[in-house]
Design a protein around this motif. Structure first.
Motif, PDB file in Angstrom:
ATOM      1  N   GLU A 197       1.239  -1.259   0.052  1.00 20.56           N
ATOM      2  CA  GLU A 197      -0.080  -0.090  -0.319  1.00 20.56           C
ATOM      3  C   GLU A 197       0.484   1.219   0.228  1.00 20.56           C
ATOM      4  OE1 GLU A 197      -4.092  -0.364   1.517  1.00 20.56           O
ATOM      5  OE2 GLU A 197      -3.022  -1.291   3.550  1.00 20.56           O
ATOM      6  N   ALA A 198       1.907   1.536   0.709  1.00 20.12           N
ATOM      7  CA  ALA A 198       2.980   2.065   0.392  1.00 20.12           C
ATOM      8  C   ALA A 198       3.332   2.414  -0.211  1.00 20.12           C
ATOM      9  CB  ALA A 198       3.972   2.095   1.580  1.00 20.12           C
ATOM     10  N   LEU A 199       3.791   1.152  -1.152  1.00 17.30           N
ATOM     11  CA  LEU A 199       4.707   1.805  -2.490  1.00 17.30           C
ATOM     12  C   LEU A 199       3.291   2.000  -3.646  1.00 17.30           C
ATOM     13  CD1 LEU A 199       6.641  -1.634  -2.363  1.00 17.30           C
ATOM     14  CD2 LEU A 199       7.555   0.688  -2.103  1.00 17.30           C
ATOM     15  N   VAL A 200       1.985   2.231  -3.466  1.00 15.22           N
ATOM     16  CA  VAL A 200       1.695   2.351  -4.917  1.00 15.22           C
ATOM     17  C   VAL A 200       1.092   3.738  -4.240  1.00 15.22           C
ATOM     18  CG1 VAL A 200       1.118   0.113  -5.512  1.00 15.22           C
ATOM     19  CG2 VAL A 200      -0.646   1.021  -3.890  1.00 15.22           C
ATOM     20  N   ARG A 207      20.213   3.272  -9.568  1.00 14.04           N
ATOM     21  CA  ARG A 207      18.934   5.124  -9.325  1.00 14.04           C
ATOM     22  C   ARG A 207      17.795   5.066  -9.819  1.00 14.04           C
ATOM     23  NH1 ARG A 207      23.508   7.171 -11.732  1.00 14.04           N
ATOM     24  NH2 ARG A 207      22.556   7.686 -13.017  1.00 14.04           N
ATOM     25  N   THR A 208      17.098   3.912 -10.705  1.00 13.26           N
ATOM     26  CA  THR A 208      16.059   3.594 -11.180  1.00 13.26           C
ATOM     27  C   THR A 208      14.738   3.396 -10.815  1.00 13.26           C
ATOM     28  OG1 THR A 208      16.416   1.966 -12.674  1.00 13.26           O
ATOM     29  CG2 THR A 208      17.525   3.808 -13.469  1.00 13.26           C
ATOM     30  N   VAL A 209      13.965   3.835 -10.433  1.00 11.94           N
ATOM     31  CA  VAL A 209      12.651   3.363 -10.477  1.00 11.94           C
ATOM     32  C   VAL A 209      11.937   2.258 -10.997  1.00 11.94           C
ATOM     33  CG1 VAL A 209      10.196   3.906  -9.881  1.00 11.94           C
ATOM     34  CG2 VAL A 209      12.301   5.371  -9.317  1.00 11.94           C
ATOM     35  N   PHE A 210      11.441   1.417 -10.196  1.00 17.62           N
ATOM     36  CA  PHE A 210      10.746  -0.214 -10.468  1.00 17.62           C
ATOM     37  C   PHE A 210       9.527   0.492 -11.268  1.00 17.62           C
ATOM     38  CE2 PHE A 210       7.643  -3.364  -8.902  1.00 17.62           C
ATOM     39  CZ  PHE A 210       8.362  -4.265  -9.811  1.00 17.62           C
ATOM     40  N   GLY A 211       9.577  -0.450 -12.398  1.00 18.47           N
ATOM     41  CA  GLY A 211       8.311  -0.333 -13.421  1.00 18.47           C
ATOM     42  C   GLY A 211       6.999  -0.407 -13.302  1.00 18.47           C
ATOM     43  N   GLY A 212       6.834  -1.570 -11.985  1.00 18.03           N
ATOM     44  CA  GLY A 212       5.829  -1.485 -11.269  1.00 18.03           C
ATOM     45  C   GLY A 212       5.352  -0.567 -10.236  1.00 18.03           C
ATOM     46  N   ALA A 213       6.143  -0.319  -9.770  1.00 19.07           N
ATOM     47  CA  ALA A 213       6.097   1.112  -8.837  1.00 19.07           C
ATOM     48  C   ALA A 213       5.228   2.487 -10.167  1.00 19.07           C
ATOM     49  CB  ALA A 213       6.964   1.251  -8.144  1.00 19.07           C
ATOM     50  N   LEU A 214       5.579   2.245 -10.788  1.00 20.84           N
ATOM     51  CA  LEU A 214       5.206   3.884 -11.373  1.00 20.84           C
ATOM     52  C   LEU A 214       3.686   3.427 -12.433  1.00 20.84           C
ATOM     53  CD1 LEU A 214       8.715   4.608 -13.671  1.00 20.84           C
ATOM     54  CD2 LEU A 214       7.315   5.641 -11.700  1.00 20.84           C
ATOM     55  N   ILE A 215       3.332   1.820 -12.685  1.00 20.95           N
ATOM     56  CA  ILE A 215       1.804   0.884 -13.013  1.00 20.95           C
ATOM     57  C   ILE A 215       1.202   1.362 -11.348  1.00 20.95           C
ATOM     58  CG2 ILE A 215       1.112  -0.658 -13.889  1.00 20.95           C
ATOM     59  CD1 ILE A 215       3.087  -1.751 -15.123  1.00 20.95           C
ATOM     60  N   GLY A 216       1.424   1.133 -10.765  1.00 14.94           N
ATOM     61  CA  GLY A 216       0.706   0.940  -9.510  1.00 14.94           C
ATOM     62  C   GLY A 216       0.306   2.856  -8.852  1.00 14.94           C
ATOM     63  N   ALA A 248      -9.784  -1.674   0.981  1.00 12.38           N
ATOM     64  CA  ALA A 248     -10.723  -2.185  -0.061  1.00 12.38           C
ATOM     65  C   ALA A 248     -10.547  -1.950  -1.503  1.00 12.38           C
ATOM     66  CB  ALA A 248     -12.401  -1.841  -0.247  1.00 12.38           C
ATOM     67  N   GLY A 249      -9.386   0.316  -1.729  1.00 16.95           N
ATOM     68  CA  GLY A 249      -9.667   0.511  -2.641  1.00 16.95           C
ATOM     69  C   GLY A 249      -7.704   1.064  -3.163  1.00 16.95           C
ATOM     70  N   ASN A 250      -7.242   0.050  -2.835  1.00 19.09           N
ATOM     71  CA  ASN A 250      -5.660  -0.461  -3.173  1.00 19.09           C
ATOM     72  C   ASN A 250      -5.800  -1.507  -4.065  1.00 19.09           C
ATOM     73  OD1 ASN A 250      -4.877   1.837  -1.575  1.00 19.09           O
ATOM     74  ND2 ASN A 250      -4.750   1.415   0.731  1.00 19.09           N
ATOM     75  N   HIS A 251      -6.325  -2.777  -4.389  1.00 26.29           N
ATOM     76  CA  HIS A 251      -5.852  -3.830  -4.357  1.00 26.29           C
ATOM     77  C   HIS A 251      -5.881  -3.920  -6.051  1.00 26.29           C
ATOM     78  CE1 HIS A 251      -7.685  -6.507  -1.424  1.00 26.29           C
ATOM     79  NE2 HIS A 251      -7.712  -5.512  -1.018  1.00 26.29           N
ATOM     80  N   LEU A 252      -6.254  -3.119  -6.700  1.00 24.02           N
ATOM     81  CA  LEU A 252      -6.733  -3.212  -8.039  1.00 24.02           C
ATOM     82  C   LEU A 252      -4.727  -2.584  -8.223  1.00 24.02           C
ATOM     83  CD1 LEU A 252      -9.642  -2.257  -9.115  1.00 24.02           C
ATOM     84  CD2 LEU A 252      -8.563  -4.627  -9.493  1.00 24.02           C
ATOM     85  N   TYR A 288       0.833  -3.229  -9.827  1.00 19.66           N
ATOM     86  CA  TYR A 288       2.709  -3.268  -9.572  1.00 19.66           C
ATOM     87  C   TYR A 288       3.065  -4.947  -9.247  1.00 19.66           C
ATOM     88  CZ  TYR A 288       6.869  -2.977  -6.012  1.00 19.66           C
ATOM     89  OH  TYR A 288       7.717  -2.752  -5.837  1.00 19.66           O
ATOM     90  N   LEU A 289       2.229  -5.635  -9.491  1.00 17.86           N
ATOM     91  CA  LEU A 289       2.216  -6.827  -9.330  1.00 17.86           C
ATOM     92  C   LEU A 289       2.816  -7.788 -10.788  1.00 17.86           C
ATOM     93  CD1 LEU A 289       2.675 -10.443  -7.871  1.00 17.86           C
ATOM     94  CD2 LEU A 289       0.414 -10.184  -8.496  1.00 17.86           C
ATOM     95  N   SER A 290       2.041  -6.915 -11.214  1.00 12.67           N
ATOM     96  CA  SER A 290       1.815  -7.495 -13.430  1.00 12.67           C
ATOM     97  C   SER A 290       3.146  -7.142 -13.517  1.00 12.67           C
ATOM     98  CB  SER A 290       0.763  -6.732 -13.881  1.00 12.67           C
ATOM     99  OG  SER A 290       1.304  -5.448 -13.949  1.00 12.67           O
TER     100      SER A 290
END
Length: 303
Positions: A8-11, A37-46, A201-205, A210-212
């Motif tokens: 939840e903190a990551l998204v 130094r780069t940011v993980f792509g899943g964090a950006l998507i989430g 409830a609002g954070n699952h998607l 992020y998981l994807s």
């Protein structure tokens, strides 16, 4: 017991009115890996999903995310999520999210929503069935098995793949690998969930988004271990180029066990295509499916 990073903190994002009406920034500092130094792509998507979701009514749920990565994101520079309200209807809505990093556009996504409070009464209904694992359950797998595999197969000189267990926001448990004569025969199956406590409830998607993007192009590397090298040490660059995900269950929960299956259909010209599907382990319902195209650079042979 290992305390995992909070998904939840990551998204999470927060409004940034100084940047515009529908502008958001990351609510917490990005987690970067040693040597990067780069940011993980899943964090950006989430986080893009979280920003877009903040601009639609509460009953609207994301059903599609189409992302294009235009450049690396430097965690030392400000990251801003600008949301464009592309369309708003009674049942459907669409948002275009542009991420700027130090003033440059580095990511664009089209995120689509449907009003879950307006059910479609007559519709085609079908889905790919969940694979049969001969009675295997997540509880049958050692919680440390996935990390042990990483320790065994991923060389520590590859920071893009090596993560400490406590950095993982998810509980990953390998469920088997199906091999064949061709790279396209490979099937990688994994149980995964966000560990307790339960998510809001609002954070699952956003968490599923992020998981994807986690460990996806590793599926392609696993098809040719000779080229990838022992411990994938021949990998010099790996990055997501495009990521398309369809979310099939608006009330899916990431804190329930999922079964994830991944395969690759193509690799050439320094790029690979990986497909993935996820099912709710308890119900067998397909939760999401998607495709990633990634850039893969390998060390050339010594002359």
């Amino acid at each position: 017991m290992v305390r995992h990073a909070s998904i939840e903190a990551l998204v999470a994002v927060k409004p940034s009115p100084d940047q515009g009406r529908d502008a958001y920034v990351n609510a917490n500092a990005f987690t970067t890996r040693e040597g990067l130094r780069t940011v993980f792509g899943g964090a950006l998507i989430g986080q893009a999903v979280s920003a877009a979701t903040a601009t639609v009514p509460d009953s609207f749920r994301m059903y599609s995310s189409q992302s294009s990565f235009l450049g690396a994101v430097d965690a030392r520079k400000q990251v801003v999520y600008g949301v464009e309200r592309a369309s708003d209807g009674k049942t459907y809505a669409a948002r275009v999210v542009r991420i700027t990093n130090g003033g440059a556009c580095v990511y664009v996504a089209i995120i689509a929503f449907q009003d879950a409070a307006r059910p479609v009464l007559r519709a085609l209904r079908y889905e790919t069935p969940m694979p049969d694992l001969d009675g295997m359950r997540p509880e049958d797998v050692d919680p440390g098995a996935m990390h042990a595999l990483q320790e065994r197969f991923v060389d520590r000189s590859v920071p893009v793949l090596a993560m400490a267990l406590e950095e993982w926001p998810f509980d990953w448990r390998p469920a088997g690998v199906e091999m064949g004569d061709q790279p396209t025969d490979l099937r990688v199956r994994i149980f995964v969930r966000a560990p307790p406590p339960p998510l809001a409830a609002g954070n699952h998607l956003a968490a599923l988004a992020y998981l994807s993007d986690e460990f996806v192009y590793g599926t392609a590397l696993a098809t040719d271990l000779q080229a990838a090298g022992e411990g994938f040490r021949n990998l010099t660059m790996g990055a997501t180029l495009t990521q398309t995900v369809s979310f099939h269950s608006p009330r899916a929960r990431i804190d329930r066990w999922l079964l994830l299956e991944r395969e690759t259909s193509w690799g050439a010209d320094g790029r690979v295509v990986v497909h993935q599907r996820a099912w709710d382990w308890g119900t067998g319902t397909m939760v999401y499916s998607g495709t990633q195209e990634a850039l893969i650079r390998l060390k050339g042979p010594k002359l």
